[in-house]
Design a protein around this motif. Sequence first.
Motif, short mmCIF file in Angstrom:
data_model
loop_
_atom_site.label_atom_id
_atom_site.label_comp_id
_atom_site.label_asym_id
_atom_site.label_seq_id
_atom_site.Cartn_x
_atom_site.Cartn_y
_atom_site.Cartn_z
N HIS A 136 -34.64 20.61 3.83
CA HIS A 136 -35.85 20.28 4.58
C HIS A 136 -37.12 20.74 3.86
O HIS A 136 -38.13 20.04 3.85
CB HIS A 136 -35.78 20.90 5.97
N PHE A 137 -37.05 21.94 3.25
CA PHE A 137 -38.24 22.51 2.62
C PHE A 137 -38.23 22.38 1.10
O PHE A 137 -39.21 22.75 0.45
CB PHE A 137 -38.37 23.99 3.01
N GLY A 138 -37.16 21.86 0.53
CA GLY A 138 -37.12 21.65 -0.91
C GLY A 138 -37.08 22.94 -1.71
O GLY A 138 -37.71 23.04 -2.76
N ILE A 139 -36.35 23.94 -1.22
CA ILE A 139 -36.21 25.20 -1.95
C ILE A 139 -34.72 25.50 -2.14
O ILE A 139 -33.88 25.02 -1.37
CB ILE A 139 -36.88 26.37 -1.20
N ARG A 140 -34.41 26.27 -3.17
CA ARG A 140 -33.02 26.67 -3.43
C ARG A 140 -32.80 28.07 -2.88
O ARG A 140 -33.51 29.01 -3.25
CB ARG A 140 -32.70 26.63 -4.92
N LEU A 141 -31.81 28.20 -2.00
CA LEU A 141 -31.54 29.47 -1.34
C LEU A 141 -30.17 29.99 -1.72
O LEU A 141 -29.22 29.22 -1.87
CB LEU A 141 -31.62 29.31 0.18
N SER A 142 -30.07 31.30 -1.86
CA SER A 142 -28.76 31.93 -2.04
C SER A 142 -27.94 31.74 -0.77
O SER A 142 -28.47 31.77 0.35
CB SER A 142 -28.94 33.43 -2.33
N GLN A 143 -26.65 31.52 -0.93
CA GLN A 143 -25.77 31.34 0.23
C GLN A 143 -25.30 32.68 0.80
O GLN A 143 -24.56 32.71 1.79
CB GLN A 143 -24.57 30.48 -0.16
N GLN A 144 -25.74 33.76 0.20
CA GLN A 144 -25.46 35.09 0.75
C GLN A 144 -26.67 35.53 1.56
O GLN A 144 -27.81 35.45 1.09
CB GLN A 144 -25.18 36.09 -0.39
N TYR A 145 -26.42 35.98 2.77
CA TYR A 145 -27.52 36.32 3.67
C TYR A 145 -27.20 37.61 4.41
O TYR A 145 -26.05 38.06 4.47
CB TYR A 145 -27.77 35.19 4.68
N THR A 146 -28.25 38.17 5.01
CA THR A 146 -28.11 39.34 5.87
C THR A 146 -28.75 39.03 7.21
O THR A 146 -29.84 38.44 7.26
CB THR A 146 -28.83 40.57 5.24
N VAL A 147 -28.06 39.38 8.28
CA VAL A 147 -28.65 39.22 9.62
C VAL A 147 -29.51 40.45 9.90
O VAL A 147 -29.02 41.58 9.89
CB VAL A 147 -27.57 39.07 10.71
N VAL A 148 -30.81 40.22 10.10
CA VAL A 148 -31.75 41.32 10.33
C VAL A 148 -32.28 41.25 11.75
O VAL A 148 -32.14 40.24 12.45
CB VAL A 148 -32.91 41.28 9.32
N SER A 149 -32.91 42.33 12.19
CA SER A 149 -33.38 42.41 13.58
C SER A 149 -34.50 41.42 13.85
O SER A 149 -34.56 40.80 14.91
CB SER A 149 -33.85 43.83 13.90
N CYS A 150 -35.42 41.26 12.91
CA CYS A 150 -36.50 40.31 13.09
C CYS A 150 -37.13 40.01 11.74
O CYS A 150 -36.86 40.70 10.74
CB CYS A 150 -37.55 40.82 14.07
N SER A 151 -37.96 38.98 11.70
CA SER A 151 -38.65 38.61 10.48
C SER A 151 -40.13 38.88 10.64
O SER A 151 -40.62 39.10 11.76
CB SER A 151 -38.44 37.12 10.20
#
Length: 313
Positions: A136-151
């Motif tokens: 949707h945004f045309g960016i490449r993202l790592s498929q590894q993520y962390t669930v955080v409390s808020c952004s």
Amino acid sequence: MTSHGGSTDVLKQVSHLWSVLDSLSENDPEAYGRFIENQMKAGVEFSAPPELHSCLRTQIEGPNKGSSYINICSWKRVPAPEDPNRPLPMCAGKLETDTNEDWYTVSDVAVNPAVLQEHEDKTEVYMLALSFAQKHFGIRLSQQYTVVSCSPKSSPDDLYRRLGFQQWANASKQPDTASQTPGTLLQKISSLRLETQNEDTKAQIICRPAEHKKTDLIQVISTTSTEPQKPEYQLEMKTDASGVLRCLELTVELPKICSVSDCQLRISKDDILLEVEDVYYLLLEFPKTVNEDTASAIFNKKKRRLTLRVDVL
């Protein structure tokens, strides 16, 4: 030449429904009551705001390097999936970028509440959200993520602004159905249905392929069809008789709106944000620090012009 056939057809349908409801209220009051109750309930659910469920943090691999925060939101306006073999409806708001310190982006991906309730393990939803955000945004993202409390920038107002949610002025008021005629209720119901249809026409659909393929499992529900434009404006510094700066006066030309109620204004001591959903967007820094408590705005309906004055400190 613009055709008004569509409006005429709608009015005919409304007139017919009006007659049906009048007849139903006289001949079967209980059925009429159930119908009105169901319609009002549907309207309240459709106007409910998005709610933050969780937040993912991952790394941007290109075109720029940095962190990306993706807010996973629950929103009743996003349709529930019809069955497991159909695409999962998702919608995204605007992508925000911050470069003050470390470069990062913030975005929001919304799904129907039923999706989050049915998936005890949210991994599949999170991976689909990452894939969706990439495309949707045309960016490449790592498929590894962390669930955080808020952004960063994850307040309800921030979510509403990015997702294009416009809260109805009377959403918190219970309708006084006892004092309204079937006709007035029908008008409100028809308005609701027309607004729903208008939202649906803006949807951009990406169909999911056959089950053996591993790409595009998402149905995209877009909240906006076009980018809002920057309106014409003029910012003047007003001085008193002795030449001392007293206030700032901002004049904004808004030819595409008819009422100041369409505008969302937020002012701080440093800047002002003016938004009209899908139409106008103006973020302006003040040349001098102002006292936001003194701000006053007037909208000239004839000239379609907003004038705001605020004292400087």
